[in-house]
Design a protein around this motif. Structure first.
Motif, PDB file in Angstrom:
ATOM      1  N   ASN A 168      -5.705   5.085   1.507  1.00 49.68           N
ATOM      2  CA  ASN A 168      -4.566   4.021   1.916  1.00 49.68           C
ATOM      3  C   ASN A 168      -5.012   3.171   3.363  1.00 49.68           C
ATOM      4  OD1 ASN A 168      -3.187   4.864  -0.223  1.00 49.68           O
ATOM      5  ND2 ASN A 168      -1.712   5.662   0.934  1.00 49.68           N
ATOM      6  N   THR A 169      -5.571   1.863   3.202  1.00 54.43           N
ATOM      7  CA  THR A 169      -5.974   1.167   4.442  1.00 54.43           C
ATOM      8  C   THR A 169      -5.503   0.036   4.585  1.00 54.43           C
ATOM      9  OG1 THR A 169      -8.018   0.837   5.960  1.00 54.43           O
ATOM     10  CG2 THR A 169      -8.043   0.396   3.506  1.00 54.43           C
ATOM     11  N   LYS A 229       1.131   2.581   4.837  1.00 50.53           N
ATOM     12  CA  LYS A 229       0.050   3.550   4.484  1.00 50.53           C
ATOM     13  C   LYS A 229       0.360   5.081   4.300  1.00 50.53           C
ATOM     14  CE  LYS A 229      -2.272   1.583   7.792  1.00 50.53           C
ATOM     15  NZ  LYS A 229      -1.796   0.434   7.964  1.00 50.53           N
ATOM     16  N   ALA A 243       3.258   5.397   1.737  1.00 48.62           N
ATOM     17  CA  ALA A 243       3.020   5.468   0.311  1.00 48.62           C
ATOM     18  C   ALA A 243       2.417   6.929   0.066  1.00 48.62           C
ATOM     19  CB  ALA A 243       1.775   4.505   0.021  1.00 48.62           C
ATOM     20  N   ALA A 244       1.600   7.523   1.195  1.00 51.12           N
ATOM     21  CA  ALA A 244       1.049   8.667   0.884  1.00 51.12           C
ATOM     22  C   ALA A 244       2.080   9.875   0.826  1.00 51.12           C
ATOM     23  CB  ALA A 244       0.020   9.242   1.962  1.00 51.12           C
ATOM     24  N   ILE A 297      -5.846  12.723   0.417  1.00 54.06           N
ATOM     25  CA  ILE A 297      -5.525  11.273   0.664  1.00 54.06           C
ATOM     26  C   ILE A 297      -6.015  11.099   2.123  1.00 54.06           C
ATOM     27  CG2 ILE A 297      -3.629   9.679   0.769  1.00 54.06           C
ATOM     28  CD1 ILE A 297      -1.876  11.281  -0.788  1.00 54.06           C
ATOM     29  N   THR A 311      -5.499   8.234   5.041  1.00 57.34           N
ATOM     30  CA  THR A 311      -4.612   6.968   5.704  1.00 57.34           C
ATOM     31  C   THR A 311      -5.406   6.532   6.795  1.00 57.34           C
ATOM     32  OG1 THR A 311      -2.728   7.845   6.798  1.00 57.34           O
ATOM     33  CG2 THR A 311      -2.738   7.884   4.452  1.00 57.34           C
ATOM     34  N   THR A 325      -6.142   1.745  -1.894  1.00 55.65           N
ATOM     35  CA  THR A 325      -5.284   0.606  -1.702  1.00 55.65           C
ATOM     36  C   THR A 325      -5.350   0.220  -0.328  1.00 55.65           C
ATOM     37  OG1 THR A 325      -3.843   1.767  -3.265  1.00 55.65           O
ATOM     38  CG2 THR A 325      -2.705   0.238  -1.938  1.00 55.65           C
ATOM     39  N   GLU A 326      -5.367  -1.253  -0.329  1.00 52.76           N
ATOM     40  CA  GLU A 326      -5.246  -1.957   1.141  1.00 52.76           C
ATOM     41  C   GLU A 326      -3.962  -2.765   1.386  1.00 52.76           C
ATOM     42  OE1 GLU A 326      -7.829  -5.232   3.696  1.00 52.76           O
ATOM     43  OE2 GLU A 326      -8.062  -5.331   1.213  1.00 52.76           O
ATOM     44  N   MET A 327      -3.281  -2.213   2.440  1.00 54.05           N
ATOM     45  CA  MET A 327      -1.949  -2.928   2.603  1.00 54.05           C
ATOM     46  C   MET A 327      -2.196  -4.145   3.532  1.00 54.05           C
ATOM     47  SD  MET A 327      -0.187  -0.266   1.395  1.00 54.05           S
ATOM     48  CE  MET A 327       0.014   1.260   1.106  1.00 54.05           C
TER      49      MET A 327
END
Length: 219
Positions: A54-55, A61, A64-65, A179, A181, A197-199
């Motif tokens: 998650n980045t 980030k 979500a994790a 995970i 982050t 996933t890119e925030m």
């Protein structure tokens, strides 16, 4: 590296194309779509331990994790959360997750953000010690999920070497998940991950309005 996003756009295209169809045409179209989806699901791999990144510059980030952490705890799995960089904080999540103390191990081993410590050598020492602790959980088959929170920041700042992290997570048991982050995930880590996933930041109350971090939102 080209990323196939055809799965992502299929539903959008179907919605657009379905506009203006008769009820009978729509039903036939959705039936065909269901057949395709059912076939893909039937051919899919039942289970696989995932490397998840998650980045991005946007918020969410870690949140979500932690959603994945909550799901894993709900299934009765053992989980480890290791915090890099943010260790000087006492997040509310830590208090809530204490309800699962038999399933969850939570380590916040950092000493704060680098602009707070103002000691690069100390930051590197702590980050590397935290990584060694992380490896114990990553390699332990009893843990279904290991969250390395803000490790991407430690990589971006040069506290850890990306090749060491990739080699380390490659040692995980086949069915366990890891995970990672934090903004600025290196391309090498993204390349070896299974789910990225890119925030994306659109607006932020601190940047636009000068609103400080608030309980329940940021911590």
């Amino acid at each position: 590296m080209a990323i196939d996003k055809s799965w992502e756009t299929t539903s959008d295209a179907a919605v657009i194309e379905a506009a203006g169809l008769t009820d009978e045409q729509y039903q036939k179209k959705m039936q065909r779509r269901k057949e395709v989806q059912d076939k893909r699901i039937s051919e899919a791999i039942p289970e696989k331990g995932l490397i998840i990144v998650n980045t991005g510059n946007g918020k969410g980030k870690t949140t979500a994790a932690l959603g994945m952490v909550l799901r894993s705890l709900g299934h009765g799995y053992k989980v480890a959360i290791i915090q890099f960089i943010k260790g000087a904080w006492e997040p509310a999540e830590k208090k809530v997750f204490s309800m699962w103390e038999e399933q969850l191990e939570f380590y916040a081993m950092g000493e704060g953000f680098t602009w707070e410590t103002q000691n690069r050598d100390r930051d590197i020492q702590i980050a590397q010690a935290t990584w060694q602790k992380s490896l114990e959980y990553i390699c332990n088959p009893d843990f279904q999920l290991v969250l390395l929170d803000e490790i991407n920041i430690a990589l971006k700042l040069g506290y850890l070497a990306v090749e060491d992290i990739i080699a380390g997570i490659a040692q995980k048991p086949v069915q366990s998940h890891v995970i990672l982050t934090g903004r600025g995930a290196p391309k090498e880590l993204i390349a070896c991950a299974d789910l990225v996933t890119e925030m994306t930041l659109i607006k932020h109350p601190f940047r636009e309005q000068g609103v400080k971090a608030q309980a329940g939102i940021e911590f």
